[in-house]
Design an enzyme around this catalytic site. Structure first.
Site, PDB file in Angstrom:
ATOM      1  N   GLU A  56      -0.500   4.833  -0.509  1.00 37.14           N
ATOM      2  CA  GLU A  56      -1.264   6.068  -0.729  1.00 37.14           C
ATOM      3  C   GLU A  56      -0.373   7.286  -0.557  1.00 37.14           C
ATOM      4  O   GLU A  56       0.400   7.367   0.401  1.00 37.14           O
ATOM      5  CB  GLU A  56      -2.427   6.186   0.260  1.00 37.14           C
ATOM      6  CG  GLU A  56      -3.599   5.298  -0.096  1.00 37.14           C
ATOM      7  CD  GLU A  56      -3.641   4.084   0.793  1.00 37.14           C
ATOM      8  OE1 GLU A  56      -2.551   3.594   1.163  1.00 37.14           O
ATOM      9  OE2 GLU A  56      -4.746   3.639   1.107  1.00 37.14           O
ATOM     10  N   TYR A  66       0.851  -1.205   0.000  1.00 37.82           N
ATOM     11  CA  TYR A  66       0.000   0.000   0.000  1.00 37.82           C
ATOM     12  C   TYR A  66       0.874   1.237   0.000  1.00 37.82           C
ATOM     13  O   TYR A  66       1.820   1.329   0.781  1.00 37.82           O
ATOM     14  CB  TYR A  66      -0.886   0.021   1.254  1.00 37.82           C
ATOM     15  CG  TYR A  66      -2.322  -0.321   0.968  1.00 37.82           C
ATOM     16  CD1 TYR A  66      -3.020   0.357  -0.031  1.00 37.82           C
ATOM     17  CD2 TYR A  66      -2.986  -1.302   1.689  1.00 37.82           C
ATOM     18  CE1 TYR A  66      -4.330   0.041  -0.305  1.00 37.82           C
ATOM     19  CE2 TYR A  66      -4.302  -1.623   1.419  1.00 37.82           C
ATOM     20  CZ  TYR A  66      -4.980  -0.943   0.414  1.00 37.82           C
ATOM     21  OH  TYR A  66      -6.266  -1.249   0.145  1.00 37.82           O
ATOM     22  N   THR A 101      -3.516   6.115 -21.924  1.00 37.17           N
ATOM     23  CA  THR A 101      -3.307   4.793 -21.344  1.00 37.17           C
ATOM     24  C   THR A 101      -1.863   4.414 -21.649  1.00 37.17           C
ATOM     25  O   THR A 101      -1.212   5.033 -22.492  1.00 37.17           O
ATOM     26  CB  THR A 101      -4.241   3.745 -21.969  1.00 37.17           C
ATOM     27  OG1 THR A 101      -4.121   3.832 -23.390  1.00 37.17           O
ATOM     28  CG2 THR A 101      -5.678   3.971 -21.556  1.00 37.17           C
ATOM     29  N   ASP A 108      -6.423  13.671 -25.158  1.00 33.61           N
ATOM     30  CA  ASP A 108      -6.480  12.270 -24.744  1.00 33.61           C
ATOM     31  C   ASP A 108      -5.736  11.483 -25.819  1.00 33.61           C
ATOM     32  O   ASP A 108      -6.294  11.165 -26.873  1.00 33.61           O
ATOM     33  CB  ASP A 108      -7.941  11.819 -24.625  1.00 33.61           C
ATOM     34  CG  ASP A 108      -8.061  10.350 -24.254  1.00 33.61           C
ATOM     35  OD1 ASP A 108      -7.049   9.625 -24.358  1.00 33.61           O
ATOM     36  OD2 ASP A 108      -9.164   9.922 -23.880  1.00 33.61           O
ATOM     37  N   ARG A 113      -1.296  -2.468 -18.548  1.00 41.26           N
ATOM     38  CA  ARG A 113      -2.564  -1.747 -18.482  1.00 41.26           C
ATOM     39  C   ARG A 113      -2.447  -0.649 -17.434  1.00 41.26           C
ATOM     40  O   ARG A 113      -2.009  -0.886 -16.307  1.00 41.26           O
ATOM     41  CB  ARG A 113      -3.709  -2.680 -18.090  1.00 41.26           C
ATOM     42  CG  ARG A 113      -3.844  -3.894 -18.975  1.00 41.26           C
ATOM     43  CD  ARG A 113      -5.215  -4.481 -18.893  1.00 41.26           C
ATOM     44  NE  ARG A 113      -6.149  -3.631 -19.595  1.00 41.26           N
ATOM     45  CZ  ARG A 113      -6.278  -3.612 -20.917  1.00 41.26           C
ATOM     46  NH1 ARG A 113      -5.564  -4.389 -21.687  1.00 41.26           N
ATOM     47  NH2 ARG A 113      -7.138  -2.790 -21.481  1.00 41.26           N
ATOM     48  N   LYS A 141      -1.497   0.770 -25.031  1.00 46.33           N
ATOM     49  CA  LYS A 141      -1.879   0.661 -26.453  1.00 46.33           C
ATOM     50  C   LYS A 141      -0.612   0.780 -27.299  1.00 46.33           C
ATOM     51  O   LYS A 141       0.250  -0.096 -27.206  1.00 46.33           O
ATOM     52  CB  LYS A 141      -2.930   1.729 -26.773  1.00 46.33           C
ATOM     53  CG  LYS A 141      -4.217   1.551 -25.952  1.00 46.33           C
ATOM     54  CD  LYS A 141      -5.305   2.490 -26.413  1.00 46.33           C
ATOM     55  CE  LYS A 141      -6.619   2.222 -25.724  1.00 46.33           C
ATOM     56  NZ  LYS A 141      -6.854   2.994 -24.499  1.00 46.33           N
TER      57      LYS A 141
HETATM   58  N1  DSN Z   1     -11.334   0.571 -24.991  1.00 44.63           N
HETATM   59  C1  DSN Z   1     -10.419   1.513 -25.625  1.00 44.63           C
HETATM   60  C2  DSN Z   1     -10.330   1.278 -27.079  1.00 44.63           C
HETATM   61  O1  DSN Z   1     -10.406   0.138 -27.481  1.00 44.63           O
HETATM   62  O2  DSN Z   1     -10.164   2.215 -27.836  1.00 44.63           O
HETATM   63  C3  DSN Z   1     -10.761   2.884 -25.332  1.00 44.63           C
HETATM   64  O3  DSN Z   1     -11.126   3.015 -24.038  1.00 44.63           O
END
Ligand code: DSN
Length: 424
Positions: free
Chosen positions: A59, A57, A231, A204, A240, A234
């Site tokens: 925080e 933990y 994120t 974003d 993740r 990707k």
């Molecule tokens: N789920 C993601 C995507 O596939 O683009 C976006 O949140």
């Protein structure tokens, strides 16, 4: 084949879950992953993600935690933050968001009061649920207004309409960045509009963060954007997770830190933060530039096949890692296309297209991309062959013989290009 993850304890103590993980390993190894928001992480990222940090933990932030025993969590979070800042050339990074959605929501809560307005892209034109879709709770708190593409055949955003709407609605945040959009943006124009109306310019970059980090797409910070969220799993090819970056404004950065914790989240996922640090280190490696460039070349190669075959692509093709294709000319919808392609070992997703007349579970389009197959080592040649096979499946979606033949070819291709342990 990539080195299978050793699971000695799981196999000894929980055969059921171990078998499911082995099944997923097999699925990923034998099929082709074309979902444009997925990728294959390195074994190093997996080791960090599966590390003992999951027990801890933490925080708070490095040097300011609520619990003891933080010398190593502080060290790893500091490395993750420093590498993220270097990668995106900015002054502040928060590496704690558990995913992209909480990253966006943390920014809203950091900078908006209830009733404030956000101007973002319409969902069916490529925007994301967290950009103000009515099914999300943030729309009960903040006011979301939208802009769209001017021409869905070229993908050009209607910047004049964006400016008019911004002048009229006075948003506090002007939000760019999309989940299903295949072209580059005029960041300067968007930042200028935002700042003309006193709004924060927020990007974003979840889908294209790896392309920015790899230098093949422009960096929004260099055109005056204030905040970038993303994120990490990707095109960036990490575990993740989410990430919030602030160009240079310390006050904004402090508000965002408070918003992430204690505002929105509890304990950070330190094992994921360790894995983010590893992934950012990989993205700083010179070979990541070649990877990012190849992702874009591969998507362009697939688009040439779709164009040659007369398949309508939203935006008229692609300048990034993804393609959004209208499959209605094959006499099917996106759900049927997704299922038929799944049967031959090609995974992608059905997707709404701009102002789609069909419902989201049976939309007109499919969305696919090249981040994962490029990690496997695919070049234009293999990508064009995959595109040809996809079109054959779409034309013969209910012909079992055709699908069986294509499935064999996909398996052979996947076997020839195993998921790498270390993608550089
Ligand atoms: N789920 C993601 C995507 O596939 O683009 C976006 O949140």
């Amino acid at each position: 084949m990539s080195t299978p993850q050793p699971l000695p304890f799981l196999e000894a103590h929980d055969e059921e879950v171990a078998a499911i993980i082995r099944g997923e390993e097999h699925r990923q190894e034998e099929g082709l992953e074309l979902i444009p928001s997925e990728n294959y992480v390195s074994q190093a990222v997996r080791e960090a993600s599966g590390s003992i940090f999951t027990n801890k933990y933490s925080e708070g932030y490095p040097g300011k935690r609520y619990y003891g025993g933080q010398e190593f969590t502080d060290a790893v979070e500091d490395i993750a933050r420093e590498r993220a800042k270097k990668l995106f050339n900015c002054a502040y990074a928060n590496v704690q968001p558990h995913a992209g959605a909480p990253a966006n929501i943390a920014v809203y809560f950091a900078l908006l009061q209830p009733g404030d307005t956000v101007l973002g892209m319409d969902l069916s034109h490529g925007g994301h649920l967290t950009h103000g879709h009515p099914v999300t709770y943030v729309t009960n708190i903040f006011n979301f207004v939208r802009y769209k593409m001017k021409d869905v055949e070229t993908g050009e955003i209607d910047y004049d309409e964006m400016r008019e709407t911004a002048l009229r609605e006075k948003p506090k945040i002007l939000l760019a960045g999309y989940s299903a959009y295949s072209r580059e943006l005029d960041y300067q124009r968007i930042a200028d509009i935002a700042h003309e109306v006193g709004a924060i310019a927020m990007m974003d970059a979840a889908h294209i963060a790896g392309l920015i980090a790899g230098g093949v797409h422009k960096n929004p910070f260099e055109y005056g954007f204030d905040i970038v969220t993303t994120t990490t799993h990707k095109t960036l090819r990490g575990p993740r997770g989410g990430l919030i970056l602030v160009r240079d404004d310390e006050e904004i950065a402090k508000k965002i830190d408070k918003s992430v914790f204690p505002g929105l989240q509890g304990g950070p996922l330190m094992h994921q933060i360790a894995a983010k640090a590893v992934a950012f280190g990989e993205a700083l490696h010179p070979s990541f530039k070649a990877y990012a460039a190849q992702v874009v070349k591969n998507a362009a190669a697939m688009a040439t096949v779709f164009e040659r075959e007369g398949v309508r692509m939203l935006g008229g093709g692609t300048s990034n890692h993804l393609i959004l294709a209208d499959v209605t000319n094959f006499g099917i919808n996106g759900a049927i296309a997704e299922a038929a392609l799944d049967e031959v070992g090609i995974t992608l997703n059905k997707n709404v297209i701009a102002d789609d007349p069909n419902p989201p579970m049976r939309p007109s389009g499919i969305r696919f991309g090249t981040p994962a197959i490029t990690t496997r080592g695919f070049t234009e040649k293999e990508c064009m062959r995959v595109a040809e096979l996809m079109i054959e499946v779409l034309k013969h979606h209910d012909d079992i013989n055709v699908k069986e033949r294509i499935h064999e070819e996909i398996k052979a291709l996947a076997t020839k290009f195993p998921i790498p342990d270390a993608p550089f």
